[in-house]
Write an enzyme that holds these catalytic residues in place. Structure first.
Site, short mmCIF file in Angstrom:
data_model
loop_
_atom_site.label_atom_id
_atom_site.label_comp_id
_atom_site.label_asym_id
_atom_site.label_seq_id
_atom_site.Cartn_x
_atom_site.Cartn_y
_atom_site.Cartn_z
CE LYS A 179 8.34 -0.95 3.61
NZ LYS A 179 7.11 -0.20 3.72
CD GLN A 186 5.30 2.56 2.09
OE1 GLN A 186 5.90 1.49 1.98
NE2 GLN A 186 5.33 3.26 3.20
CG ASP A 201 2.54 -3.23 6.78
OD1 ASP A 201 3.70 -3.26 7.24
OD2 ASP A 201 2.18 -2.49 5.85
#
Ligand code: NAP
Length: 285
Positions: A53, A97, A120
């Site tokens: 990322k 994460q 997300d």
């Protein structure tokens, strides 16, 4: 024999679009897009995802802010960090994460992220918006799958779409997105009866189960578009999808490989969401 859907090429195209827009934002509005990535603990797979990322941010010209926290970080400390990032104007998107260590309640963390920065699209507000079709962000993996299907030129309208898997991050939102594109959607899961029969009716088959080679060629309709979301690590270290590629490619019209199919799309769509977040926060979109 199926044509391969090249996830690397499609993701490169998405990232190029994002990079171009990000450069324009910087030149015309003096705005530098920023993504904060938070990782707790030392899970090697999570570490790889976070590094990827970070690299993707650099490639599209975003600032990335990485917070690598100790495994022993408490829920309260993590919530404090999320609240700081919620208020930080340099940060347009926040990604924590997953999975988190067991002593931290993932839901509490997801709910604490400002929905405007939830790139997300896991926050209940963003999940709800997907249900009513008024979303700002789409969850990255299902959104990536839609781009891959689009890249084949397949019109989803009226097609029989079968999604195997009903997780909150892949299966359920995937089904909603296919429905919004006028597919006739069936969602299958571990309690589904006659799975093979249902799959054989699918014009578009999206497989997100997490079991290597779960779908075999004899479950696939001649000419179907087959999207393999699965990422399974075999004992020999190789990455393998949920679809048995060799038998499936003989039946499908289009098929994604693993690796090189859905995987690269997820990060590309994350970059796209972060750009969207930055534009919305600046009142541009
Ligand atoms: P998950 O939360 O474990 O969900 C798996 C789903 O498969 C569940 O809904 C489960 O049904 C269903 N299932 C299990 N056994 C089944 C069976 N025998 N027949 C039919 N359905 C069955 O997994 P996930 O997070 O959705 O991920 C799925 C796969 O995609 C994994 O391999 C993951 O690594 C991969 N993935 C890839 C990406 C990417 O970027 N490429 C992103 C996310 C996930 P129940 O609900 O009944 O248990």
């Amino acid at each position: 024999m199926a044509q391969l859907i090249d996830g690397k090429a499609v993701s490169a195209a998405v990232k190029a679009e994002v990079a171009e827009e990000a450069a324009k934002l910087k030149d015309e509005k003096g705005l530098k897009v920023g993504l904060a990535v938070v990782i707790v603990g030392n899970d090697p797979a999570s570490r790889v995802y976070v590094n990827n990322k970070k690299k993707a941010c650099e490639a599209v010209g975003f600032q990335s802010f990485e917070y690598a926290l100790d495994e022993a970080t408490t829920q309260e400390q993590l919530l404090d960090l999320v609240n700081v990032l919620n208020r930080d104007d340099r940060v347009n998107g926040i990604l924590v994460q997953l999975p988190l260590p067991k002593h931290i309640d993932e839901k509490a963390i997801i709910n604490a992220i400002s929905p405007e920065k939830d790139v997300d699209a896991f926050h209940p507000i963003n999940v709800g918006k997907i249900m009513i079709g008024e979303y700002s962000f789409l969850p990255c993996t299902p959104a990536g799958v839609m781009r891959l299907i689009e890249s084949t030129g397949t019109d989803i309208t009226g097609k029989q779409c079968v999604v195997i898997g009903r997780s909150n991050i892949v299966g359920k939102p995937q089904a909603m997105l296919l429905l919004q594109k006028n597919g006739t959607v069936t969602i299958c899961h571990s309690k589904t009866k006659n799975l093979k029969e249902i799959c054989l009716g699918a014009d578009i088959l999206v497989v997100a189960v997490g079991r290597a080679n779960f779908v075999t060629g004899d479950m696939i309709k001649e000419g179907a578009v087959v999207i393999d979301v699965g990422m399974n690590r075999l004992d020999n270290g190789k990455l393998c999808g949920d679809v048995e590629f060799e038998s499936a490619e003989k039946k499908a019209s289009y098929i994604t490989p693993v690796p090189g199919g859905v995987g690269p799309m997820t990060i590309a769509m994350l970059m796209k969401n972060t750009l969207t977040a930055a534009k919305q926060q600046a009142g541009i979109e």
